[in-house]
Design an enzyme around this catalytic site. Structure first.
Site, mmCIF file in Angstrom:
data_model
loop_
_atom_site.group_PDB
_atom_site.id
_atom_site.type_symbol
_atom_site.label_atom_id
_atom_site.label_comp_id
_atom_site.label_asym_id
_atom_site.label_seq_id
_atom_site.Cartn_x
_atom_site.Cartn_y
_atom_site.Cartn_z
ATOM 1 N N PHE A 185 17.097 -3.298 -14.136
ATOM 2 C CA PHE A 185 17.748 -3.200 -15.323
ATOM 3 C C PHE A 185 18.068 -4.400 -16.350
ATOM 4 C CE2 PHE A 185 21.206 -1.472 -17.998
ATOM 5 C CZ PHE A 185 20.803 -0.286 -18.709
ATOM 6 N N HIS B 296 15.939 0.722 -26.494
ATOM 7 C CA HIS B 296 16.277 -0.026 -25.147
ATOM 8 C C HIS B 296 14.646 -0.366 -24.771
ATOM 9 C CE1 HIS B 296 17.669 -0.548 -20.928
ATOM 10 N NE2 HIS B 296 18.532 -1.384 -21.650
ATOM 11 N N GLU C 59 22.902 -2.262 -31.050
ATOM 12 C CA GLU C 59 21.570 -2.146 -30.010
ATOM 13 C C GLU C 59 21.033 -0.767 -30.204
ATOM 14 O OE1 GLU C 59 23.360 -3.163 -26.112
ATOM 15 O OE2 GLU C 59 24.474 -4.641 -26.695
ATOM 16 N N TYR C 60 19.666 -0.704 -30.042
ATOM 17 C CA TYR C 60 19.049 0.505 -30.008
ATOM 18 C C TYR C 60 17.653 0.388 -29.648
ATOM 19 C CZ TYR C 60 15.719 -0.384 -34.196
ATOM 20 O OH TYR C 60 14.634 -1.087 -34.962
ATOM 21 N N ASP D 115 25.819 -8.414 -19.288
ATOM 22 C CA ASP D 115 24.721 -7.548 -18.644
ATOM 23 C C ASP D 115 23.508 -8.855 -18.358
ATOM 24 O OD1 ASP D 115 22.765 -6.318 -17.560
ATOM 25 O OD2 ASP D 115 22.437 -4.867 -19.116
ATOM 26 N N GLU E 74 31.395 -4.893 -25.735
ATOM 27 C CA GLU E 74 31.921 -4.135 -24.634
ATOM 28 C C GLU E 74 33.223 -4.498 -23.816
ATOM 29 O OE1 GLU E 74 27.690 -1.638 -23.385
ATOM 30 O OE2 GLU E 74 28.081 -3.634 -22.267
ATOM 31 N N ASN F 107 25.041 -5.669 -13.872
ATOM 32 C CA ASN F 107 25.288 -5.070 -15.137
ATOM 33 C C ASN F 107 26.745 -5.031 -15.635
ATOM 34 O OD1 ASN F 107 25.244 -3.691 -17.708
ATOM 35 N ND2 ASN F 107 24.462 -1.846 -17.074
HETATM 36 C C1 GAL Z 1 24.564 -2.176 -23.566
HETATM 37 C C2 GAL Z 1 25.024 -3.672 -23.565
HETATM 38 C C3 GAL Z 1 23.912 -4.650 -22.884
HETATM 39 C C4 GAL Z 1 23.023 -4.137 -22.118
HETATM 40 C C5 GAL Z 1 22.504 -2.654 -22.764
HETATM 41 C C6 GAL Z 1 21.442 -2.196 -21.380
HETATM 42 O O1 GAL Z 1 25.450 -1.215 -23.267
HETATM 43 O O2 GAL Z 1 25.631 -4.244 -24.456
HETATM 44 O O3 GAL Z 1 24.643 -5.915 -22.761
HETATM 45 O O4 GAL Z 1 23.467 -3.769 -20.840
HETATM 46 O O5 GAL Z 1 23.603 -1.834 -22.811
HETATM 47 O O6 GAL Z 1 20.490 -2.971 -21.161
HETATM 48 MG MG MG Z 2 27.970 -4.678 -20.636
#
Ligand code: GAL
Ligand code: MG
Length: 973
Positions: free
Chosen positions: A584, A505, A502-503, A177, A432, A78
């Site tokens: 993950f 997960h 991103e939200y 990741d 990131e 990751n």
């Molecule tokens: C974020 C990231 C994604 C992935 C996700 C967790 O921080 O941008 O690429 O790693 O978290 O699955």
């Molecule tokens: Mg990352």
């Protein structure tokens, strides 16, 4: 003699982003080109400067060699780089693929300009033709083009060699990741143009119908032959020419490389604007003509007329504040790694449309070009993201001047490629990578080149959601707690749209509180949505016997998320990687074979275009919850589910409503007088065949409760014996394990990574020891009191077993000590004899649901085979639950079996596995189903949350200590 390309050691030179590479442009050369896909000679060297040997094997282009027949297998990390060298260094052990083949250059290409295009190569590409160095390129997810005119001869053979170095300075900014691969992952082609050719076309089409097309032509020889001209037509109608084809203007000191430029224009009357709901496209053709009128070059575009702008704290599409129901999508395939066909991508996007999504973030690099064509056509907004993620060394790289060029190069090339797509509404500078001057440089370039779209970058927005000086026009956090988003929107200080990049997960059994998020988003000005992380579970199909990827030969070895015997979905560590980040990588809303996970049904309902509300006694309020269209594309049917009856249906007439409008409609059914719970559902389907759904596809099923349950009467005891054994455990002909207390669930990924499972283990919830304290007969009832003890606490449990007509009532009570302040569940678990393979229930369903993920499962009469109830999450964990179950039967084909009635709607699961079976294994294929059923009835069940990466569930979905009571009846059928 040393090869000059190798002598540069470009794999450790971040300043070198390309050499001999042509500028990126929007002219699609796929049609009419010579495809070089197929078998190539191949060898994998241990390092880029190792000598090329005499022995060749063959491999297929496009393809990642990590998924083909080499010893260099996929690796998943990751954040951390898979090696310890600091940027810009690479490890000495650096697999390098050498691809070679002969190309027959068509004789009719004589005198033409000949170009080689390599769709994508990870991570450094060196090109040689007939032994001569031609060029090099980095930027693993965008094409590189090289001019071979003068290098190859028409009518003759040329030997093309593509050398691909896996690890480089660029790997440090491609630290996304996902699996690490090496190879040529998109198509390779060769094409020819006239020396004077269309070098680029920039299309601007506004929602008022104004179209502007800027064409640039170029000739390597630098001379404009007399009389050439450019024409354009839109759906067959000619465009007006604003400027004649002429030498490029060199005003404001800009020295153009281009020989000539021309602007075409038109205004389309009564234009049909493009949006995700109304993906109206017009066909634009631009032609470059020779003096005699013949066509020398053609470029085609599908034009969508639309505006996107940020006004105050709203992101507007065509002037409307649209909700962004997005998902993050990687280019992924379980057999090929990263090589995806247009059919694969269409299937992805069709599925997203069917489940109510309207947006994609191309996490974390520009996706395959075909994806944007499909998004234009099917109607999906795209946040297009540049291939920059330096996660492990983010801080060092963001201001390391050696990398400046690479940042601007990657962002600008993406914009140059994708700027004509109406689907692209926002440019993203990457992911990131901390926040440094390079980001400001790249944002500056974009804002100048394409002022028509906002720019976003999470790393910049993090400096302050309302900060005007950062390189992000959108506040685009990841995994921000909902209360922080709400507080910001209500603070009076918000200046930018808040759309989470991103939200929610989606790792394993997850996406708890999605409905709460959407309730808040829809009710709060300033909140506009977000992108779920993520679309795919990146499981690679693996043969268990030799641990190798199944490759393309694995097609068909999976179904419904489950792999064929001898295969499994591999995740991090399964290829023997020394460093890896485990499961993950499996955090998507679909399985690796694209089977939808239950969360998608939840999402579909939350995105419902039609909503229902109760309205006094006269009827119902029906609302059009879309931004741009009416309800004409939908058909509907009413359904009435009666707890004490069956299901009635009636045709439904959808009123004609503009976006945002509501209408009162009469109640379609008269409720039968004889009591009982009643639920009204509007089953909404597509009324006609659409590019993403055949007619009759379910779109949503909004539901209202018309009448509550009447409290069940206490069932009178009857004179019959209840049999318990010496430990007070029920003895029953259909049960192989008596009902006992359960406080444990096989930890979900959220439970594990969020840390709560560690607390549960420390309390011993997985192995509480039951000790009967008393067994007491009182008339016909038996009261059993037992203690369930762990190292830090004792739970007292009382069960009263009373014979009732046709069966037995079980009243239970558990008292949890204060220390057990957040447990997985409180309820009963028992096991049945084999053969009871059908579950029929009245409650929420038919898909899996949990207390904080149950908005998409309507109440009704449902029925499924027991084997279909379980969701095969890649790493086995709690799964298969059904929320709000009122009663159920478990039966054999001859209709014998058992019936359970619950005192209240409860969380129930019926599977082939005990929690400890699930906890004991790491992959789904290692599970051995039991013959009978394992049944859980929960008085309380903890929400799922999203704590594997982000917020946990809300306090209201936790299971508190203290006294829990529940009762149920068990009857034999
Ligand atoms: C974020 C990231 C994604 C992935 C996700 C967790 O921080 O941008 O690429 O790693 O978290 O699955
Ligand atoms: Mg990352």
């Amino acid at each position: 003699m040393t090869d000059p390309l190798l002598a540069l050691r470009p794999w450790e030179a971040p300043e070198v982003t390309s050499w001999g590479r042509l500028p990126m442009n929007t002219v699609d050369r796929r049609a009419g080109a010579l495809s070089l896909d197929g078998p190539w000679r191949f060898q994998l060297l241990p390092a880029p400067d190792a000598p090329v040997g005499a022995v060749w094997s063959s491999t297929r282009v496009p393809g990642a060699w990590t998924m083909q027949d080499t010893d260099d297998l996929p690796q998943y990390t990751n954040i951390r780089m898979p090696y310890t060298e600091f940027p810009p260094r690479s490890p000495a052990d650096n697999p390098t693929g050498v691809y070679e083949r002969e190309v027959e250059v068509p004789a009719e290409w004589s005198g033409r300009r000949i170009v080689l295009q390599v769709g994508a190569a990870e991570s450094v590409l060196l090109v040689h033709v007939d032994g001569r160095p031609v060029g090099l390129s980095k930027d693993s997810h965008l094409a590189a083009e090289f001019d071979l005119t003068g290098v190859v001869r028409a009518g003759q053979r040329a030997a093309v060699r593509l050398t691909v170095v896996k690890w480089s300075d660029a790997s440090h900014i491609e630290d996304q990741d996902q699996w690490w691969h090496g190879g040529i992952t998109r198509s390779v082609l060769l094409y020819a143009t006239d020396p004077l050719h269309l070098a680029d076309v920039a299309v601007r089409a506004r929602r008022d119908g104004e179209l502007r097309v800027d064409c640039r032509v170029r000739d390597a020889a630098g001379a404009l032959p007399g009389g050439w001209y450019v024409t354009g037509e839109l759906d067959g109608l000619p465009l007006a020419q604003d400027t004649a084809l002429d030498r490029a203007h060199e005003e404001d000191g800009r020295v153009s490389d281009f020989l000539g430029e021309v602007r075409l224009r038109t205004v389309v009357r009564a234009v049909r604007p493009w949006s995700a709901e109304t993906p109206e496209l017009y066909g634009l053709t631009v032609r470059l003509h020779r003096a005699d009128g013949t066509v020398s070059d053609t470029a085609r575009y599908r034009v969508g007329f639309r505006d996107v702008e940020v006004v105050g704290r709203d992101l507007l599409v065509n002037g409307e504040r649209v909700f962004v129901r997005g998902v993050n999508r990687h280019d992924f395939h379980p057999l090929t790694g990263r090589t995806v066909s247009p059919e694969d991508m269409r299937a992805d996007l069709v599925l997203l449309k069917r489940f109510g999504f309207n947006a994609i973030r191309t996490a974390h690099y520009p996706n395959d070009p075909a994806l944007y064509d499909l998004a234009d056509e099917l109607g999906l907004y795209v946040v297009d993201e540049a291939d920059i993620e330096s996660h492990d060394h983010a801080h060092e790289i963001a201001d390391d001047p050696r990398y400046l060029n690479a940042f601007v190069d990657r962002v600008s090339r993406m914009v140059l490629r994708d700027k004509n797509h109406p689907c692209v509404i926002v440019w993203s500078l990457g992911n990131e990578s901390d926040y440094g001057a390079h980001h400001d440089a790249a944002a500056g370039w974009v804002r100048r080149h394409d002022p028509t779209r906002p720019v976003q970058y999470e790393g910049a927005a993090k400096r302050g959601w309302a900060d005007p000086d950062v390189a992000s026009d959108i506040a685009c956090p990841m995994y921000a707690p909902l209360e922080d988003c709400l507080a910001h929107a209500l603070s009076g200080r918000q200046t930018k749209p808040l759309i989470q990049c991103e939200y929610s997960h989606a790792m394993g059994n997850s996406n708890g509180t999605l409905a709460d998020h959407w309730a808040a988003i829809e009710a709060t000005p300033g909140l506009q949505g977000g992108f779920i992380w993520e679309f795919w579970d990146h499981g690679i199909l693996q043969r268990v016997s030799d641990g190798r990827p199944a490759g393309r030969g694995g097609a068909g070895l999976y179904d419904n998320g489950v792999t064929a015997p001898g295969h499994r979905w591999a995740y991090g560590g399964d290829f023997g990687e020394p460093y890896h980040d485990g499961a993950f990588v499996a955090d998507g809303v679909v399985f690796p074979d694209r089977t939808p996970k239950p969360v998608l049904y939840e999402h579909r309902e939350l995105a419902a275009p039609v909503r229902l509300r109760c309205f006094r006694h006269e009827g119902l309020v029906l609302a059009n919850h879309q931004h741009f269209r009416g309800l004409e594309w939908l058909a509907a049917e009413w359904e009435l589910s009666l707890a004490d009856g069956g299901t009635l249906t009636a045709p439904a007439e959808l009123p004609s409503l503009r976006p945002g409008e509501t209408a009162v409609v009469p109640l379609p059914f008269e409720l039968p007088a004889d009591g009982g719970e009643a639920w009204l559902t509007l089953r909404v389907t597509t009324a006609e065949d659409l590019p993403w759904a055949p007619r009759g596809t379910e779109v949503c099923a909004p539901q209202l409760r018309l009448r509550a349950a009447v409290p069940a009467k206490e069932e009178p005891a009857v004179a019959a014996a209840v049999e318990v054994d010496g430990d007070g455990l029920l003895v029953h002909p259909l049960l192989t394990a008596a009902p006992t207390l359960s406080l444990w669930r096989a930890p979900t990924d959220n439970d594990e990574l969020g840390g709560i499972a560690t607390r549960w283990r420390s309390w011993g919830l997985d192995a509480l020891v039951r000790r009967p304290l008393s067994v007491h007969r009182d008339g016909v009832s038996v009261t059993v009191v037992a203690e369930y003890a762990g190292p830090t606490g004792v739970v007292r449990h009382r069960q009263v077993l009373t014979p009732v007509e046709g069966g037995l009532r079980i009243d239970e009570e558990a008292e949890l000590p204060e220390e057990f302040d957040d447990v997985a569940r409180v309820g009963s678990v028992f096991a049945t004899v084999a053969g009871l393979d059908l579950l029929e229930w009245f409650g929420q369903g038919p898909w899996e649901s949990y207390p904080d993920r149950s908005a998409g499962a309507p109440v009704g009469h449902h029925s499924l085979p027991v084997d279909a109830l379980f969701t095969p999450y890649l790493r086995p964990q709690e799964s298969g639950g059904r929320h709000g179950v009122r009663r159920f039967t478990l039966t054999a084909p001859d209709a014998t079996g058992l019936a359970v009635t619950l005192d209240e709607p409860r969380q129930v699961s019926v599977t082939r596995y005990r929690a400890e079976d699930l906890t004991a294994v790491a992959h789904h294929d290692e599970l051995v189903p039991r013959d009978g059923c394992v049944v859980h009835l929960d008085a309380a069940h903890r929400g799922l949350g999203t704590a594997s990466c982000g917020p946990d569930t809300f306090v209201s979905y936790l299971v508190a200590p203290g006294v829990h009571r529940w009762s149920w009846t068990l009857r034999v059928l």
